[in-house]
Write an enzyme that holds these catalytic residues in place. Structure first.
Site, PDB file in Angstrom:
ATOM      1  N   PRO A  10       0.787  -1.157   0.015  1.00  0.00           N
ATOM      2  CA  PRO A  10      -0.094   0.019  -0.123  1.00  0.00           C
ATOM      3  C   PRO A  10       0.616   1.286   0.081  1.00  0.00           C
ATOM      4  CG  PRO A  10      -0.230  -1.385   2.190  1.00  0.00           C
ATOM      5  CD  PRO A  10       0.675  -2.068   1.204  1.00  0.00           C
ATOM      6  N   ASP A  69      11.234  -3.061  -9.420  1.00  0.00           N
ATOM      7  CA  ASP A  69      11.895  -4.052  -8.642  1.00  0.00           C
ATOM      8  C   ASP A  69      13.201  -3.387  -8.365  1.00  0.00           C
ATOM      9  OD1 ASP A  69      12.267  -6.777  -8.051  1.00  0.00           O
ATOM     10  OD2 ASP A  69      13.905  -7.029  -9.551  1.00  0.00           O
ATOM     11  N   SER A  70      13.749  -3.553  -7.417  1.00  0.00           N
ATOM     12  CA  SER A  70      14.785  -2.825  -6.722  1.00  0.00           C
ATOM     13  C   SER A  70      15.618  -3.602  -5.934  1.00  0.00           C
ATOM     14  CB  SER A  70      14.397  -1.511  -5.948  1.00  0.00           C
ATOM     15  OG  SER A  70      13.425  -2.402  -4.941  1.00  0.00           O
ATOM     16  N   PHE A 150      13.520   0.615   5.823  1.00  0.00           N
ATOM     17  CA  PHE A 150      13.297  -0.728   5.986  1.00  0.00           C
ATOM     18  C   PHE A 150      14.500  -1.246   5.344  1.00  0.00           C
ATOM     19  CE2 PHE A 150      12.437  -1.527   1.592  1.00  0.00           C
ATOM     20  CZ  PHE A 150      12.533  -0.370   0.833  1.00  0.00           C
ATOM     21  N   TYR A 152      17.582  -2.648   3.827  1.00  0.00           N
ATOM     22  CA  TYR A 152      19.349  -2.707   4.106  1.00  0.00           C
ATOM     23  C   TYR A 152      19.357  -1.029   4.526  1.00  0.00           C
ATOM     24  CZ  TYR A 152      19.514  -7.098   1.653  1.00  0.00           C
ATOM     25  OH  TYR A 152      19.339  -8.605   1.086  1.00  0.00           O
TER      26      TYR A 152
HETATM   27  P1  IMP Z   1      11.142  -5.032  -4.153  1.00  0.00           P
HETATM   28  O1  IMP Z   1      11.663  -4.269  -5.199  1.00  0.00           O
HETATM   29  O2  IMP Z   1      10.047  -4.714  -3.390  1.00  0.00           O
HETATM   30  O3  IMP Z   1      11.353  -6.539  -4.557  1.00  0.00           O
HETATM   31  O4  IMP Z   1      12.374  -4.948  -3.175  1.00  0.00           O
HETATM   32  C1  IMP Z   1      13.678  -5.544  -3.145  1.00  0.00           C
HETATM   33  C2  IMP Z   1      14.471  -5.685  -1.755  1.00  0.00           C
HETATM   34  O5  IMP Z   1      15.393  -5.001  -1.974  1.00  0.00           O
HETATM   35  C3  IMP Z   1      13.711  -5.286  -0.577  1.00  0.00           C
HETATM   36  O6  IMP Z   1      13.011  -6.162  -0.082  1.00  0.00           O
HETATM   37  C4  IMP Z   1      14.822  -4.613   0.070  1.00  0.00           C
HETATM   38  O7  IMP Z   1      15.385  -5.764   0.853  1.00  0.00           O
HETATM   39  C5  IMP Z   1      15.716  -4.080  -0.950  1.00  0.00           C
HETATM   40  N1  IMP Z   1      15.517  -2.828  -1.104  1.00  0.00           N
HETATM   41  C6  IMP Z   1      15.008  -1.823  -1.981  1.00  0.00           C
HETATM   42  N2  IMP Z   1      14.810  -0.776  -2.043  1.00  0.00           N
HETATM   43  C7  IMP Z   1      15.244  -0.457  -0.667  1.00  0.00           C
HETATM   44  C8  IMP Z   1      15.446   0.756   0.013  1.00  0.00           C
HETATM   45  O8  IMP Z   1      15.160   1.732  -0.542  1.00  0.00           O
HETATM   46  N3  IMP Z   1      15.738   0.678   1.249  1.00  0.00           N
HETATM   47  C9  IMP Z   1      16.356  -0.594   1.810  1.00  0.00           C
HETATM   48  N4  IMP Z   1      16.133  -1.773   0.977  1.00  0.00           N
HETATM   49  C10 IMP Z   1      15.818  -1.664  -0.138  1.00  0.00           C
END
Ligand code: IMP
Length: 199
Positions: A10, A69-70, A150, A152
């Site tokens: 959300p 995706d990140s 959140f 890292y």
């Molecule tokens: P997703 O893009 O929601 O699949 O996130 C991938 C993972 O990358 C997350 O679970 C975090 O562990 C990490 N991550 C992505 N962006 C951030 C951020 O801005 N801060 C901290 N961890 C991040």
């Protein structure tokens, strides 16, 4: 124009909705669009995974869908955890377990360079895609610091600010983060796409 956000988060829905409302874009959740899609992130790049998620939700809903995706890429670990950031160390770990494992795997390593990256993909039913990308460079701290954010965030250190991401307010983080930059680029590219297609 209506866009479905391919995410169950959300917070992402609100962030995306706020940024795109100025373009007259209405962002719907999967639930509001009447779909519930589980996508396996089988891609080897962030862009591939974003596209897999966006196309799956676009096909299920019949509407344009956007996904992101990140993750965190560490130079000394050849880009790990990378696309596996959310699953680093396996299913049993929480956020703190994952960043502790990463610190452990980096013990004694002096090259601490790393970056957060974010890929966004919007897939349209006619086959078009609009893609965006953002990066934020930093270094890996030696110990966690800060309690905001959140993932890292507590070990992602910004040398020029002498703070981790977890020591910044949400506004400060959004202004420089990989996701903030990718969203800004996405907003610009979507505006150009709309202008081209009269949507
Ligand atoms: P997703 O893009 O929601 O699949 O996130 C991938 C993972 O990358 C997350 O679970 C975090 O562990 C990490 N991550 C992505 N962006 C951030 C951020 O801005 N801060 C901290 N961890 C991040």
């Amino acid at each position: 124009m209506k866009l479905v956000l391919a995410s169950k988060n959300p917070k992402k829905l609100k962030e995306m909705g706020d940024i795109l409302s100025a373009l007259g874009v209405e962002v719907l959740s999967e639930e509001q669009a009447g779909v519930d899609v589980e996508v396996e992130e089988t891609g080897t790049t962030f862009a591939e995974n974003a596209r897999l998620k966006a196309e799956a939700v676009m096909r299920a809903s019949g509407l344009p869908a956007v996904a992101d995706d990140s993750g965190l890429c560490v130079d000394a670990l050849n880009g790990a955890p990378g696309v596996y950031s959310a699953r680093y160390g396996g299913e049993g770990l929480d956020d703190a377990g994952r960043y502790r494992l990463l610190l452990e795997n980096m013990r004694g390593q002096l090259d601490r360079r790393c970056k957060f990256v974010s890929a966004i993909c919007c897939a349209f039913p006619n086959g078009d895609v609009v893609e965006a990308w953002g990066e934020c460079p930093g270094t890996l701290a030696y110990a966690p610091k800060g309690s905001d954010g959140f993932g890292y965030d507590p070990i992602f250190f910004l040398p020029e600010r002498k703070k981790t991401f977890a020591e910044l307010t949400a506004e400060e983080k959004n202004a420089i983060s990989h996701r903030g930059k990718a969203l800004e680029q996405f907003r610009e590219k979507l505006a150009a796409y709309q202008a081209q297609h009269n949507q």
